[in-house]
Design a protein around this motif. Sequence first.
Motif, PDB file in Angstrom:
ATOM      1  N   PRO A   1      57.415  -6.994 -49.145  1.00  0.00           N
ATOM      2  CA  PRO A   1      56.582  -6.942 -50.353  1.00  0.00           C
ATOM      3  C   PRO A   1      55.138  -6.582 -50.004  1.00  0.00           C
ATOM      4  CG  PRO A   1      57.964  -8.906 -50.339  1.00  0.00           C
ATOM      5  CD  PRO A   1      58.122  -8.276 -48.984  1.00  0.00           C
ATOM      6  N   ASN A   2      54.547  -5.683 -50.789  1.00  0.00           N
ATOM      7  CA  ASN A   2      53.167  -5.235 -50.576  1.00  0.00           C
ATOM      8  C   ASN A   2      52.955  -4.577 -49.211  1.00  0.00           C
ATOM      9  OD1 ASN A   2      52.287  -6.434 -53.108  1.00  0.00           O
ATOM     10  ND2 ASN A   2      52.406  -8.417 -52.062  1.00  0.00           N
ATOM     11  N   GLY A   3      54.045  -4.065 -48.626  1.00  0.00           N
ATOM     12  CA  GLY A   3      53.921  -3.426 -47.324  1.00  0.00           C
ATOM     13  C   GLY A   3      53.831  -4.397 -46.167  1.00  0.00           C
ATOM     14  N   ASP A   4      54.195  -5.665 -46.402  1.00  0.00           N
ATOM     15  CA  ASP A   4      54.148  -6.672 -45.338  1.00  0.00           C
ATOM     16  C   ASP A   4      55.172  -6.348 -44.249  1.00  0.00           C
ATOM     17  OD1 ASP A   4      52.258  -7.897 -46.894  1.00  0.00           O
ATOM     18  OD2 ASP A   4      53.559  -9.544 -47.550  1.00  0.00           O
ATOM     19  N   LEU A   5      54.896  -6.844 -43.036  1.00  0.00           N
ATOM     20  CA  LEU A   5      55.777  -6.593 -41.902  1.00  0.00           C
ATOM     21  C   LEU A   5      56.947  -7.565 -41.884  1.00  0.00           C
ATOM     22  CD1 LEU A   5      53.151  -6.060 -39.037  1.00  0.00           C
ATOM     23  CD2 LEU A   5      54.443  -4.304 -40.237  1.00  0.00           C
ATOM     24  N   THR A   6      58.101  -7.077 -41.478  1.00  0.00           N
ATOM     25  CA  THR A   6      59.297  -7.889 -41.320  1.00  0.00           C
ATOM     26  C   THR A   6      59.763  -7.800 -39.868  1.00  0.00           C
ATOM     27  OG1 THR A   6      60.887  -6.105 -41.743  1.00  0.00           O
ATOM     28  CG2 THR A   6      59.956  -7.239 -43.677  1.00  0.00           C
ATOM     29  N   PRO A   7      60.660  -8.693 -39.434  1.00  0.00           N
ATOM     30  CA  PRO A   7      61.192  -8.583 -38.076  1.00  0.00           C
ATOM     31  C   PRO A   7      61.827  -7.221 -37.806  1.00  0.00           C
ATOM     32  CG  PRO A   7      61.719 -10.740 -38.975  1.00  0.00           C
ATOM     33  CD  PRO A   7      61.126  -9.946 -40.093  1.00  0.00           C
ATOM     34  N   ALA A   8      62.555  -6.687 -38.779  1.00  0.00           N
ATOM     35  CA  ALA A   8      63.185  -5.375 -38.588  1.00  0.00           C
ATOM     36  C   ALA A   8      62.135  -4.282 -38.403  1.00  0.00           C
ATOM     37  CB  ALA A   8      64.086  -5.048 -39.776  1.00  0.00           C
ATOM     38  N   ASP A   9      61.005  -4.396 -39.110  1.00  0.00           N
ATOM     39  CA  ASP A   9      59.926  -3.413 -38.951  1.00  0.00           C
ATOM     40  C   ASP A   9      59.385  -3.437 -37.526  1.00  0.00           C
ATOM     41  OD1 ASP A   9      60.075  -2.752 -41.676  1.00  0.00           O
ATOM     42  OD2 ASP A   9      58.611  -4.304 -42.208  1.00  0.00           O
TER      43      ASP A   9
ATOM     44  N   GLY B   1      53.170 -11.924 -41.480  1.00  0.00           N
ATOM     45  CA  GLY B   1      53.440 -10.504 -41.683  1.00  0.00           C
ATOM     46  C   GLY B   1      52.616  -9.875 -42.790  1.00  0.00           C
ATOM     47  N   ARG B   2      51.651 -10.570 -43.333  1.00  0.00           N
ATOM     48  CA  ARG B   2      50.939 -10.115 -44.533  1.00  0.00           C
ATOM     49  C   ARG B   2      49.925  -9.019 -44.195  1.00  0.00           C
ATOM     50  NH1 ARG B   2      50.221 -15.714 -48.040  1.00  0.00           N
ATOM     51  NH2 ARG B   2      52.342 -16.477 -47.650  1.00  0.00           N
ATOM     52  N   LYS B   3      50.158  -7.876 -44.775  1.00  0.00           N
ATOM     53  CA  LYS B   3      49.363  -6.691 -44.465  1.00  0.00           C
ATOM     54  C   LYS B   3      47.890  -6.884 -44.795  1.00  0.00           C
ATOM     55  CE  LYS B   3      49.214  -1.692 -45.210  1.00  0.00           C
ATOM     56  NZ  LYS B   3      49.876  -0.531 -45.881  1.00  0.00           N
ATOM     57  N   ASP B   4      47.587  -7.531 -45.927  1.00  0.00           N
ATOM     58  CA  ASP B   4      46.191  -7.711 -46.328  1.00  0.00           C
ATOM     59  C   ASP B   4      45.398  -8.472 -45.277  1.00  0.00           C
ATOM     60  OD1 ASP B   4      46.631  -6.331 -48.639  1.00  0.00           O
ATOM     61  OD2 ASP B   4      46.755  -8.102 -49.932  1.00  0.00           O
ATOM     62  N   ASP B   5      46.028  -9.444 -44.614  1.00  0.00           N
ATOM     63  CA  ASP B   5      45.352 -10.201 -43.562  1.00  0.00           C
ATOM     64  C   ASP B   5      45.321  -9.431 -42.253  1.00  0.00           C
ATOM     65  OD1 ASP B   5      44.876 -12.335 -45.247  1.00  0.00           O
ATOM     66  OD2 ASP B   5      46.667 -13.430 -44.654  1.00  0.00           O
ATOM     67  N   LEU B   6      46.374  -8.651 -41.997  1.00  0.00           N
ATOM     68  CA  LEU B   6      46.470  -7.953 -40.715  1.00  0.00           C
ATOM     69  C   LEU B   6      45.547  -6.750 -40.627  1.00  0.00           C
ATOM     70  CD1 LEU B   6      50.324  -8.122 -40.138  1.00  0.00           C
ATOM     71  CD2 LEU B   6      48.538  -9.392 -38.931  1.00  0.00           C
ATOM     72  N   ILE B   7      45.162  -6.175 -41.757  1.00  0.00           N
ATOM     73  CA  ILE B   7      44.258  -5.015 -41.709  1.00  0.00           C
ATOM     74  C   ILE B   7      42.947  -5.367 -41.012  1.00  0.00           C
ATOM     75  CG2 ILE B   7      42.860  -3.455 -43.105  1.00  0.00           C
ATOM     76  CD1 ILE B   7      45.223  -3.275 -45.055  1.00  0.00           C
ATOM     77  N   PRO B   8      42.194  -6.383 -41.445  1.00  0.00           N
ATOM     78  CA  PRO B   8      40.953  -6.708 -40.721  1.00  0.00           C
ATOM     79  C   PRO B   8      41.217  -7.266 -39.336  1.00  0.00           C
ATOM     80  CG  PRO B   8      41.362  -8.331 -42.448  1.00  0.00           C
ATOM     81  CD  PRO B   8      42.344  -7.223 -42.660  1.00  0.00           C
ATOM     82  N   PHE B   9      42.313  -8.009 -39.187  1.00  0.00           N
ATOM     83  CA  PHE B   9      42.597  -8.621 -37.890  1.00  0.00           C
ATOM     84  C   PHE B   9      42.873  -7.562 -36.826  1.00  0.00           C
ATOM     85  CE2 PHE B   9      45.677 -10.551 -34.888  1.00  0.00           C
ATOM     86  CZ  PHE B   9      44.845 -11.516 -34.348  1.00  0.00           C
TER      87      PHE B   9
END
Length: 264
Positions: free
Chosen positions: A154-162, A204-212
């Motif tokens: 959801p929202n482009g979040d990362l999953t284990p398969a990704d 896996g949340r993309k919004d948090d991982l972008i700045p990180f």
Amino acid sequence: MLWDTSLAVINLLAPNRPANRVVPAGHPGFNGEWPEYVPPKEGDSRCSCPALNAMANHGILPHSGRNITFKELNATIRTTYNFSPSFCYFVPNYAAQMLSRDYSTDTFDLSDLDVHNGIEHDASLTREDVAFQPDQGKPSPRLVKELLECGTGPNGDLTPADLSRISGKRRTESRVGNGQFSLSTFHKLFGSSNSSTLLTIFGGRKDDLIPFLTEERIPDGWQSRIRHPFGLTLTEFNSTVLPVEFGIKEELPWNGKPKKTKSA
């Protein structure tokens, strides 16, 4: 491991911390209030680990990234990301042994950790191979962009398969494009461990991982997604790491022709 397993069992029985109170009171990040972010300056020491670099950029570790004690690293990882006490001892102690230093009395600079094939390894998801990028202290915009864009959740979040898919692609390209490529079974597992923190600590949340991942900055208001009272144990962590690693398939990228990496 007995210590770690015991903590994992207690975590199953004890109530979780409130989502907005994962960082203990009196420590940086309590209530989601992180110290000011200051990008590294010339002469500052950084390494291939975004989590440690982010701590230095916020002054949780010395901003210079220098003269850090292993015990200090243990304590600050625990309060910042909510890893278990056993996890927080294991990693700094391993680093001390890798550098032939005393865990209790010696210090290190962040860049010291990038001994090739110590902790740092080829086919990283955020760094070009050391053969092309000797300074591992900065993320590769190319690789980070590719990682952030591979999410199917959801929202482009990362999953284990990704993570399995992008790791397989990265390993294949690195193996073909880097004449000095090496990746032992140990470092394959270590690589999957590094990437799996994006699923555990960050959910896996993309919004948090972008700045990180792009700035190596902890997002405002962020708290670790691990809410267990004794943090993320090695025992629990393996339940994420192993499926990611076992799901990796090294094969040619989708365009059928691996790209040769270039210096960032």
